[in-house]
Design a protein around this motif. Structure first.
Motif, PDB file in Angstrom:
ATOM      1  N   LEU A  33      49.311  35.158  50.314  1.00 26.11           N
ATOM      2  CA  LEU A  33      48.051  34.610  49.816  1.00 26.11           C
ATOM      3  C   LEU A  33      46.905  35.547  50.186  1.00 26.11           C
ATOM      4  O   LEU A  33      46.681  35.848  51.358  1.00 26.11           O
ATOM      5  CB  LEU A  33      47.801  33.220  50.398  1.00 26.11           C
ATOM      6  N   LYS A  34      46.196  36.011  49.186  1.00 25.37           N
ATOM      7  CA  LYS A  34      45.072  36.910  49.417  1.00 25.37           C
ATOM      8  C   LYS A  34      43.913  36.149  50.039  1.00 25.37           C
ATOM      9  O   LYS A  34      43.439  35.160  49.498  1.00 25.37           O
ATOM     10  CB  LYS A  34      44.628  37.542  48.092  1.00 25.37           C
ATOM     11  N   VAL A  35      43.450  36.630  51.215  1.00 29.65           N
ATOM     12  CA  VAL A  35      42.366  35.961  51.933  1.00 29.65           C
ATOM     13  C   VAL A  35      41.008  36.413  51.389  1.00 29.65           C
ATOM     14  O   VAL A  35      40.773  37.603  51.173  1.00 29.65           O
ATOM     15  CB  VAL A  35      42.451  36.262  53.445  1.00 29.65           C
ATOM     16  N   CYS A  36      40.121  35.463  51.177  1.00 24.32           N
ATOM     17  CA  CYS A  36      38.764  35.743  50.717  1.00 24.32           C
ATOM     18  C   CYS A  36      37.770  35.282  51.772  1.00 24.32           C
ATOM     19  O   CYS A  36      37.997  34.281  52.452  1.00 24.32           O
ATOM     20  CB  CYS A  36      38.485  35.033  49.391  1.00 24.32           C
ATOM     21  N   ALA A  47      38.415  35.082  44.925  1.00 21.35           N
ATOM     22  CA  ALA A  47      39.089  33.791  44.790  1.00 21.35           C
ATOM     23  C   ALA A  47      39.872  33.706  43.488  1.00 21.35           C
ATOM     24  O   ALA A  47      40.998  33.206  43.454  1.00 21.35           O
ATOM     25  CB  ALA A  47      38.071  32.659  44.866  1.00 21.35           C
ATOM     26  N   ARG A  48      39.288  34.217  42.422  1.00 19.99           N
ATOM     27  CA  ARG A  48      39.988  34.209  41.138  1.00 19.99           C
ATOM     28  C   ARG A  48      41.234  35.093  41.208  1.00 19.99           C
ATOM     29  O   ARG A  48      42.306  34.728  40.723  1.00 19.99           O
ATOM     30  CB  ARG A  48      39.054  34.691  40.041  1.00 19.99           C
ATOM     31  N   SER A  49      41.091  36.268  41.819  1.00 21.65           N
ATOM     32  CA  SER A  49      42.228  37.172  41.958  1.00 21.65           C
ATOM     33  C   SER A  49      43.331  36.536  42.804  1.00 21.65           C
ATOM     34  O   SER A  49      44.525  36.652  42.485  1.00 21.65           O
ATOM     35  CB  SER A  49      41.771  38.485  42.597  1.00 21.65           C
ATOM     36  N   SER A  50      42.942  35.827  43.863  1.00 20.00           N
ATOM     37  CA  SER A  50      43.917  35.169  44.719  1.00 20.00           C
ATOM     38  C   SER A  50      44.649  34.069  43.959  1.00 20.00           C
ATOM     39  O   SER A  50      45.873  33.933  44.056  1.00 20.00           O
ATOM     40  CB  SER A  50      43.214  34.585  45.947  1.00 20.00           C
ATOM     41  N   PHE A  51      43.899  33.286  43.191  1.00 19.99           N
ATOM     42  CA  PHE A  51      44.498  32.215  42.393  1.00 19.99           C
ATOM     43  C   PHE A  51      45.492  32.785  41.379  1.00 19.99           C
ATOM     44  O   PHE A  51      46.612  32.299  41.247  1.00 19.99           O
ATOM     45  CB  PHE A  51      43.391  31.433  41.685  1.00 19.99           C
ATOM     46  N   GLU A  52      45.074  33.820  40.672  1.00 17.90           N
ATOM     47  CA  GLU A  52      45.927  34.403  39.633  1.00 17.90           C
ATOM     48  C   GLU A  52      47.164  35.066  40.225  1.00 17.90           C
ATOM     49  O   GLU A  52      48.208  35.132  39.571  1.00 17.90           O
ATOM     50  CB  GLU A  52      45.120  35.395  38.800  1.00 17.90           C
ATOM     51  N   HIS A 104      49.006  28.710  31.847  1.00 12.90           N
ATOM     52  CA  HIS A 104      47.640  28.208  31.772  1.00 12.90           C
ATOM     53  C   HIS A 104      46.648  29.364  31.755  1.00 12.90           C
ATOM     54  O   HIS A 104      46.997  30.508  32.044  1.00 12.90           O
ATOM     55  CB  HIS A 104      47.346  27.293  32.961  1.00 12.90           C
ATOM     56  N   THR A 105      45.418  29.051  31.423  1.00 12.85           N
ATOM     57  CA  THR A 105      44.331  30.034  31.452  1.00 12.85           C
ATOM     58  C   THR A 105      43.246  29.532  32.394  1.00 12.85           C
ATOM     59  O   THR A 105      42.730  28.420  32.227  1.00 12.85           O
ATOM     60  CB  THR A 105      43.737  30.243  30.047  1.00 12.85           C
ATOM     61  N   LEU A 106      42.917  30.334  33.379  1.00 17.51           N
ATOM     62  CA  LEU A 106      41.840  30.020  34.299  1.00 17.51           C
ATOM     63  C   LEU A 106      40.545  30.562  33.717  1.00 17.51           C
ATOM     64  O   LEU A 106      40.405  31.761  33.506  1.00 17.51           O
ATOM     65  CB  LEU A 106      42.106  30.654  35.665  1.00 17.51           C
ATOM     66  N   HIS A 107      39.572  29.691  33.432  1.00 16.44           N
ATOM     67  CA  HIS A 107      38.318  30.173  32.844  1.00 16.44           C
ATOM     68  C   HIS A 107      37.112  29.917  33.736  1.00 16.44           C
ATOM     69  O   HIS A 107      35.998  30.298  33.388  1.00 16.44           O
ATOM     70  CB  HIS A 107      38.079  29.574  31.453  1.00 16.44           C
ATOM     71  N   ASN A 108      37.344  29.301  34.898  1.00 20.08           N
ATOM     72  CA  ASN A 108      36.246  29.178  35.860  1.00 20.08           C
ATOM     73  C   ASN A 108      36.818  28.901  37.239  1.00 20.08           C
ATOM     74  O   ASN A 108      37.705  28.064  37.401  1.00 20.08           O
ATOM     75  CB  ASN A 108      35.298  28.039  35.482  1.00 20.08           C
TER      76      ASN A 108
END
Length: 257
Positions: A33-36, A47-52, A104-108
Motif C-alpha cells: 500500500l502506497k503511503v501518502c 491518494a488516487r495513485s495508491s487507490f488505483e 470501475h472508473t475512479l473519477h474523484n
C-alpha cells in the motif's frame, strides 16, 4: 426487487464489512500500500495513485484491508423490507453473486485533512447480479409474489460519497471515526429477470417483469431514501472498522513526524 435494483450500490460497504479481522493480524499497513502524507501538497494525487494501485489485487481480495475477492463478489444473504409509498415488499436474496466490480472508473478522490473530509466518486460501467430470491408484497397496488432465480444487469452506476471524520484516542494513539456521511447515486439503465413469479404462471410473470423493466426509474425513486440510509449505515460500519484497526498516523502520516 427493490434491493436487486440497488444492492450493487452497497458493494463497497458490504465488501469491507464482510471480512472480520483475521486472528493474529498485524496492525501494520501492508507493504504494497502506497503511503501518502496528509501535509503533502500532492496528497490527492498520491491518494488516487495508491487507490488505483490496488485495482489488480481486487480480483483475489485484500484481507489486510478487509476486502474479500471481488470477481465475483459473493454475499450469503440480503434481507430488505420496503413499506412506504407505492411499494410494500418483503424480500430475501440468497447466494448473491455480483460480477463487474473490479472494472470501475475512479473519477474523484479528494482528502481534506484540515476538515477530516474524504470524498470518493466511482462509476461501474456494467454490473451483473445473480441470486435466489423470495419476495412477497405489492408494487403500486399490484400483488408481487415469487421465489426462484433472479438476474439483474445494471449500466453506468455512479456513486459519490463524502465522509467527515472525527478524532479519538485509543491506546495512546489518535484514531478516526466517521461523524457524517453523504451519499448520492445515479443509474443509467436496469434490466432484470425474476423467474417463477406467481407460482410459475408464465403469463403473469412476463407481465410483471415487463412492468418492472419499463418502470424501474420511477420505482427507484420510491426506494431511494431507504437505499441511501442502508448505504450510509454500511459504509459507516465498514470505514470505522478500518479506522479502528489503523491509527490516523498509520493511514495518513505527517511528513513532520
Amino acid at each position: 426487487m427493490e434491493s436487486k435494483i440497488f444492492i450493487t450500490l452497497l458493494l463497497v460497504g458490504l465488501a469491507a464489512q464482510s471480512l472480520a479481522k483475521p486472528k493474529g493480524k498485524s496492525s501494520k499497513l501492508p507493504e504494497f500500500l502506497k503511503v501518502c502524507y496528509r501535509d503533502s501538497p500532492d496528497l490527492n494525487t498520491c491518494a488516487r495513485s495508491s487507490f488505483e494501485s490496488l485495482e489488480p489485487r481486487l480480483m483475489n481480495g485484500i484481507p489486510e484491508l478487509y476486502i474479500p475477492p471481488m470477481e465475483p463478489l459473493r454475499v450469503p444473504e440480503i434481507k430488505m423490507d420496503q413499506d412506504s409509498g407505492a411499494i410494500y415488499l418483503h424480500s430475501v436474496y440468497k447466494n448473491v453473486k455480483i460480477s463487474g466490480i473490479s472494472k470501475h472508473t475512479l473519477h474523484n478522490l479528494t482528502i481534506v485533512p484540515s476538515q477530516l473530509k474524504f470524498a470518493l466518486g466511482i462509476t461501474f460501467p456494467k454490473l451483473k447480479l445473480e441470486s435466489q430470491y423470495s419476495i412477497k408484497g405489492k408494487i403500486m397496488m399490484m400483488p408481487m409474489l415469487g421465489d426462484g432465480n433472479c438476474k439483474v444487469e445494471l449500466s453506468n452506476i455512479t456513486v459519490a460519497t463524502e465522509m467527515i471524520g472525527e478524532e479519538y484516542k485509543k491506546d495512546g494513539a489518535t484514531h478516526l471515526k466517521i461523524k457524517e456521511i453523504k451519499v448520492k447515486y445515479e443509474l443509467a439503465d436496469v434490466h432484470m429477470q425474476l423467474d417463477n413469479l406467481f407460482n410459475g404462471d408464465k403469463a403473469l410473470g412476463k407481465r410483471m417483469n415487463d412492468f418492472l423493466n419499463e418502470n424501474w426509474r420511477s420505482l427507484s425513486e420510491e426506494v431511494r431514501p431507504l437505499m441511501i440510509k442502508a448505504l450510509v449505515d454500511i459504509l459507516r460500519a465498514s470505514v470505522d472498522k478500518l479506522f479502528d484497526a489503523f491509527s490516523y498516523d498509520d493511514l495518513l502520516p505527517s511528513m513532520k513526524m
